[in-house]
Write a protein that holds these residues in place. Structure first.
Motif, PDB file in Angstrom:
ATOM      1  N   MET A   1       0.839  -1.202   0.000  1.00 12.70           N
ATOM      2  CA  MET A   1       0.000   0.000   0.000  1.00 12.70           C
ATOM      3  C   MET A   1       0.872   1.249   0.000  1.00 12.70           C
ATOM      4  O   MET A   1       1.906   1.296   0.676  1.00 12.70           O
ATOM      5  CB  MET A   1      -0.940  -0.009   1.214  1.00 12.70           C
ATOM      6  N   GLU A   2       0.460   2.244  -0.762  1.00 15.51           N
ATOM      7  CA  GLU A   2       1.192   3.499  -0.825  1.00 15.51           C
ATOM      8  C   GLU A   2       1.186   4.189   0.541  1.00 15.51           C
ATOM      9  O   GLU A   2       0.215   4.119   1.290  1.00 15.51           O
ATOM     10  CB  GLU A   2       0.537   4.410  -1.860  1.00 15.51           C
ATOM     11  N   LYS A   3       2.299   4.836   0.861  1.00 19.02           N
ATOM     12  CA  LYS A   3       2.385   5.535   2.136  1.00 19.02           C
ATOM     13  C   LYS A   3       1.381   6.684   2.197  1.00 19.02           C
ATOM     14  O   LYS A   3       1.191   7.408   1.216  1.00 19.02           O
ATOM     15  CB  LYS A   3       3.786   6.089   2.344  1.00 19.02           C
ATOM     16  N   ALA A   4       0.751   6.841   3.353  1.00 19.53           N
ATOM     17  CA  ALA A   4      -0.164   7.963   3.559  1.00 19.53           C
ATOM     18  C   ALA A   4       0.637   9.210   3.902  1.00 19.53           C
ATOM     19  O   ALA A   4       1.707   9.134   4.508  1.00 19.53           O
ATOM     20  CB  ALA A   4      -1.138   7.648   4.683  1.00 19.53           C
ATOM     21  N   LYS A   5       0.117  10.341   3.536  1.00 22.20           N
ATOM     22  CA  LYS A   5       0.778  11.609   3.834  1.00 22.20           C
ATOM     23  C   LYS A   5       0.244  12.167   5.149  1.00 22.20           C
ATOM     24  O   LYS A   5      -0.960  12.351   5.324  1.00 22.20           O
ATOM     25  CB  LYS A   5       0.542  12.611   2.699  1.00 22.20           C
ATOM     26  N   VAL A   6       1.156  12.417   6.068  1.00 27.41           N
ATOM     27  CA  VAL A   6       0.819  13.062   7.338  1.00 27.41           C
ATOM     28  C   VAL A   6       1.641  14.345   7.420  1.00 27.41           C
ATOM     29  O   VAL A   6       2.870  14.315   7.314  1.00 27.41           O
ATOM     30  CB  VAL A   6       1.129  12.156   8.544  1.00 27.41           C
ATOM     31  N   TYR A   7       0.971  15.454   7.586  1.00 25.87           N
ATOM     32  CA  TYR A   7       1.625  16.759   7.617  1.00 25.87           C
ATOM     33  C   TYR A   7       1.859  17.176   9.065  1.00 25.87           C
ATOM     34  O   TYR A   7       1.012  16.960   9.937  1.00 25.87           O
ATOM     35  CB  TYR A   7       0.781  17.789   6.878  1.00 25.87           C
ATOM     36  N   PHE A   8       3.021  17.797   9.309  1.00 26.38           N
ATOM     37  CA  PHE A   8       3.435  18.106  10.678  1.00 26.38           C
ATOM     38  C   PHE A   8       4.055  19.495  10.754  1.00 26.38           C
ATOM     39  O   PHE A   8       4.788  19.921   9.860  1.00 26.38           O
ATOM     40  CB  PHE A   8       4.469  17.080  11.154  1.00 26.38           C
ATOM     41  N   THR A   9       3.742  20.204  11.831  1.00 32.43           N
ATOM     42  CA  THR A   9       4.452  21.435  12.162  1.00 32.43           C
ATOM     43  C   THR A   9       4.651  21.494  13.670  1.00 32.43           C
ATOM     44  O   THR A   9       3.825  20.983  14.435  1.00 32.43           O
ATOM     45  CB  THR A   9       3.689  22.679  11.669  1.00 32.43           C
ATOM     46  N   ASP A  10       5.756  22.084  14.097  1.00 30.37           N
ATOM     47  CA  ASP A  10       6.039  22.144  15.533  1.00 30.37           C
ATOM     48  C   ASP A  10       5.352  23.354  16.163  1.00 30.37           C
ATOM     49  O   ASP A  10       4.614  24.091  15.507  1.00 30.37           O
ATOM     50  CB  ASP A  10       7.549  22.149  15.779  1.00 30.37           C
ATOM     51  N   PHE A  11       5.603  23.536  17.456  1.00 29.90           N
ATOM     52  CA  PHE A  11       4.970  24.628  18.185  1.00 29.90           C
ATOM     53  C   PHE A  11       5.849  25.875  18.294  1.00 29.90           C
ATOM     54  O   PHE A  11       5.552  26.760  19.093  1.00 29.90           O
ATOM     55  CB  PHE A  11       4.568  24.163  19.594  1.00 29.90           C
TER      56      PHE A  11
END
Length: 366
Positions: A1-11
């Motif tokens: 299965m293709e990798k899912a995209k998870v978006y991240f930003t810090d604080f």
């Protein structure tokens, strides 16, 4: 299965960009505007926090999502379902008072709050789960099923029964009516606490199966007739009708996934998680302990499995917080160390098995 995209930003914030602006940028980059919001009702599922708890998400974050939905032509509302346990959120009136007290009101968030399962937690939609091993028909708060689009805004934290409270906990347990919550927590049927019962007959009037009798001003439930619908729990004004709360944690986690499937398969959805004030216990507690790890950041994805997996991984990369319940313990996994009798991986594995997403993800830093 293709990798899912998870978006991240810090604080981290700056003079040019505050945290609310970072959250908006994050969810836009993650693709929330791909959803067709035009003239659609958008349910934003959130935990308002039990009064006395100060770890719940600030309403300022919710307003960012509300404003974005409005700009895209949508009609957002914040929502949660009533609790099974006795507290400040067991019926819609008390629940609204609690939400407003914690800042979740139309003036602060820009939209209305709707308690999805109604006044007494009995306004539910029955949603089929054809491939469910434990649940064949989920009892979901009706307002959530009436919505056109489903968005989750989750405070990622510890939880005593599920290991951590992530996106699936927010969806599955959070969207269940009071009877639905009983079904997830219990392997049996409700019973009457005789010391609390005053024999008012409210439970008997709400039983469609003639399972409840009143003798000497005390109610009792015939489990041979009872179908476990749980409507008597919502009907009792004295909180005398109770759930056995005897389900094994692994099965509880799987039931939560099956309840989540009932919603996610019916509606376009998008998911946001904030890893901050990671208290060892749920925001349902009327208190919060020292966070077990430092604040991490904000994440968003269309894939709830990948999102929960990414959150868990990021949490476990952090040091234990000084003075917390896991300070000084040999820690391989922060949630295992906090609640050794739970196994949070059951949720991830079962959700992937049910086709709700993938554990394999690409973390895209914004």
């Amino acid at each position: 299965m293709e990798k899912a995209k998870v978006y991240f930003t810090d604080f981290r914030a700056s003079l040019n960009q505050n945290l609310l602006q970072k959250l908006e940028k994050l969810v836009v980059k993650a693709g929330i505007e791909q959803l067709d919001f035009q003239n659609k009702f958008a349910a934003i599922k959130i935990h308002f926090g039990e009064p006395g708890n100060l770890a719940y998400l600030r309403p300022n974050y919710a307003k960012v999502i509300v404003d974005l939905v409005k700009r895209n032509g949508g009609r957002p509302f914040l929502t949660d379902c009533n609790t099974l346990y006795v507290g400040r959120r067991k019926n819609a009136l008390d629940h609204l008072d609690a939400a407003y007290e914690n800042g979740y009101n139309p003036f602060a968030t820009g939209c209305h709050v709707i308690i999805a399962d109604g006044l007494k937690g009995t306004d539910e939609a029955l949603v089929p789960v054809p491939d469910g091993k434990y649940v064949k028909e989920a009892k979901i708060g009706r307002a959530i099923m009436d919505a056109d689009i489903f968005i989750t805004l989750t405070h990622f934290k510890g939880h005593e029964a599920t290991g951590f409270g992530g996106t699936f906990k927010n969806i599955g347990m959070g969207c269940g009516s009071r009877a639905g919550k009983m079904e997830m927590h219990s392997s049996g049927k409700p019973f009457v606490d005789q010391e609390l019962c005053v024999g008012c007959g409210s439970c008997q009037k709400n039983c469609a199966h003639s399972a409840i009798t009143i003798t000497d001003r005390k109610a009792s439930i015939d489990h041979n007739k009872c179908v476990g619908c749980g409507r008597c729990i919502g009907a009792c004004p004295m909180d005398a009708v109770k759930s056995p709360d005897d389900e094994a944690n692994d099965i509880l986690n799987k039931k939560i996934v099956e309840y989540s499937a009932a919603i996610l398969r019916e509606k376009p959805s998008f998911h946001i998680s904030l890893i901050c004030d990671v208290s060892p216990f749920c925001d349902c507690h009327a208190e919060n302990d020292v966070p077990i790890i430092p604040d991490v950041g904000m994440l968003a994805s269309f894939d709830p499995v990948a999102l929960d997996m990414a959150c868990a991984d990021l949490c476990n990369q952090q040091p234990a917080m000084a003075g917390s319940v896991i300070d000084g313990k040999p820690v391989h996994d922060h949630f295992d160390a906090t609640h050794p009798t739970t196994n949070w991986r059951v949720t991830i594995d079962y959700a992937e098995e049910m086709g709700l997403g993938t554990r394999n993800y690409e973390l895209i830093r914004i």
